[in-house]
Design an enzyme around this catalytic site. Structure first.
Site, mmCIF file in Angstrom:
data_model
loop_
_atom_site.group_PDB
_atom_site.id
_atom_site.type_symbol
_atom_site.label_atom_id
_atom_site.label_comp_id
_atom_site.label_asym_id
_atom_site.label_seq_id
_atom_site.Cartn_x
_atom_site.Cartn_y
_atom_site.Cartn_z
ATOM 1 N N HIS A 158 1.163 2.453 -9.951
ATOM 2 C CA HIS A 158 0.136 2.791 -8.972
ATOM 3 C C HIS A 158 -1.181 2.166 -9.435
ATOM 4 O O HIS A 158 -1.548 2.311 -10.614
ATOM 5 C CB HIS A 158 -0.096 4.300 -8.905
ATOM 6 C CG HIS A 158 1.097 5.132 -8.539
ATOM 7 N ND1 HIS A 158 1.227 5.730 -7.312
ATOM 8 C CD2 HIS A 158 2.202 5.483 -9.245
ATOM 9 C CE1 HIS A 158 2.356 6.428 -7.268
ATOM 10 N NE2 HIS A 158 2.968 6.301 -8.443
ATOM 11 N N HIS B 7 7.498 1.468 -10.582
ATOM 12 C CA HIS B 7 6.290 1.078 -9.856
ATOM 13 C C HIS B 7 5.073 1.479 -10.659
ATOM 14 O O HIS B 7 5.072 2.493 -11.352
ATOM 15 C CB HIS B 7 6.236 1.714 -8.464
ATOM 16 C CG HIS B 7 6.506 3.183 -8.439
ATOM 17 N ND1 HIS B 7 7.774 3.688 -8.551
ATOM 18 C CD2 HIS B 7 5.683 4.255 -8.316
ATOM 19 C CE1 HIS B 7 7.725 5.001 -8.485
ATOM 20 N NE2 HIS B 7 6.461 5.381 -8.365
ATOM 21 N N GLU C 267 8.998 10.283 -8.333
ATOM 22 C CA GLU C 267 9.740 10.588 -7.104
ATOM 23 C C GLU C 267 10.678 9.460 -6.693
ATOM 24 O O GLU C 267 11.772 9.719 -6.206
ATOM 25 C CB GLU C 267 8.759 10.842 -5.948
ATOM 26 C CG GLU C 267 8.011 12.158 -6.065
ATOM 27 C CD GLU C 267 6.976 12.316 -4.955
ATOM 28 O OE1 GLU C 267 6.959 11.476 -4.022
ATOM 29 O OE2 GLU C 267 6.193 13.268 -5.037
ATOM 30 N N VAL C 268 10.229 8.234 -6.852
ATOM 31 C CA VAL C 268 11.033 7.088 -6.409
ATOM 32 C C VAL C 268 11.582 6.381 -7.653
ATOM 33 O O VAL C 268 10.803 5.871 -8.484
ATOM 34 C CB VAL C 268 10.192 6.109 -5.563
ATOM 35 C CG1 VAL C 268 11.054 4.933 -5.115
ATOM 36 C CG2 VAL C 268 9.601 6.819 -4.346
ATOM 37 N N ARG D 156 0.830 -1.207 0.000
ATOM 38 C CA ARG D 156 0.000 0.000 0.000
ATOM 39 C C ARG D 156 0.863 1.255 0.000
ATOM 40 O O ARG D 156 1.898 1.294 0.679
ATOM 41 C CB ARG D 156 -0.936 0.002 1.220
ATOM 42 C CG ARG D 156 -1.912 -1.127 1.158
ATOM 43 C CD ARG D 156 -2.970 -1.136 2.226
ATOM 44 N NE ARG D 156 -3.554 -2.477 2.251
ATOM 45 C CZ ARG D 156 -4.422 -2.946 1.358
ATOM 46 N NH1 ARG D 156 -4.859 -2.158 0.392
ATOM 47 N NH2 ARG D 156 -4.864 -4.192 1.416
ATOM 48 N N ASP D 157 0.400 2.264 -0.755
ATOM 49 C CA ASP D 157 1.113 3.540 -0.790
ATOM 50 C C ASP D 157 1.028 4.210 0.582
ATOM 51 O O ASP D 157 -0.014 4.193 1.241
ATOM 52 C CB ASP D 157 0.503 4.452 -1.860
ATOM 53 C CG ASP D 157 1.428 5.600 -2.219
ATOM 54 O OD1 ASP D 157 1.992 5.582 -3.338
ATOM 55 O OD2 ASP D 157 1.593 6.521 -1.385
ATOM 56 N N ASN E 75 4.726 6.725 -13.427
ATOM 57 C CA ASN E 75 5.507 7.902 -13.781
ATOM 58 C C ASN E 75 6.892 7.460 -14.223
ATOM 59 O O ASN E 75 7.498 6.571 -13.624
ATOM 60 C CB ASN E 75 5.590 8.844 -12.574
ATOM 61 C CG ASN E 75 4.242 9.460 -12.258
ATOM 62 O OD1 ASN E 75 3.547 9.920 -13.152
ATOM 63 N ND2 ASN E 75 3.862 9.450 -10.990
#
Ligand code: 5GP
Length: 120
Positions: A106, A104, A99-100, A32-33, A91
């Site tokens: 989402h 990944h 950002e990371v 989970r985010d 992204n």
């Protein structure tokens, strides 16, 4: 961009920091985010060291790719958003605001999600 082994998701994969795990197999981890943007907000990451979707689609083995995308569908069904609908976002690079720097996807769902992209 070379892969940064100290990024936050690499630390999660090593078990250095905890996550709220949703799913795991040989190639994939899902959790989970930390800052959910919707009632359901889950991240799916490959266990391999891939910076983003560009890196992954250029360099991952077919079995890694198959496992990754199968996991996205599996998690969406298991979490109950496949029936009501969901959005996936990955992204990639500077313009996306990634950002990371570990690939990944989402999975967002549980409510109407509005516009796909904010007006510029
Ligand atoms: P990006 O902007 O790279 O597409 O998304 C990074 C996502 O990672 C953000 O939605 C952010 O909330 C999430 N995130 C950042 N740090 C952590 C963390 O330590 N644990 C978890 N579970 N999610 C994180």
């Amino acid at each position: 961009m070379p892969y940064d082994p100290d990024n936050i998701f690499a630390k999660i994969l090593r078990g250095d920091i905890p996550c709220d795990k949703v799913y795991e197999d040989d190639h994939v981890l899902s959790f989970r985010d930390l800052h959910p943007q919707a009632p359901t907000h889950i991240l799916v990451i490959p266990k391999g060291a891939y910076t983003d979707m560009d890196d992954f689609t250029a360099n991952a083995a077919p079995e890694e790719m198959a496992a990754f995308f199968k996991a996205v569908g599996h998690v969406a069904r298991e979490e109950g958003v496949a029936e009501t609908g969901y959005r996936i976002i990955s992204n990639c690079g500077v313009n996306s605001g990634q950002e990371v720097p570990h690939l990944h996807i989402h999975i967002l769902g549980g409510r109407k999600l509005g516009r796909m992209v904010a007006a510029a």
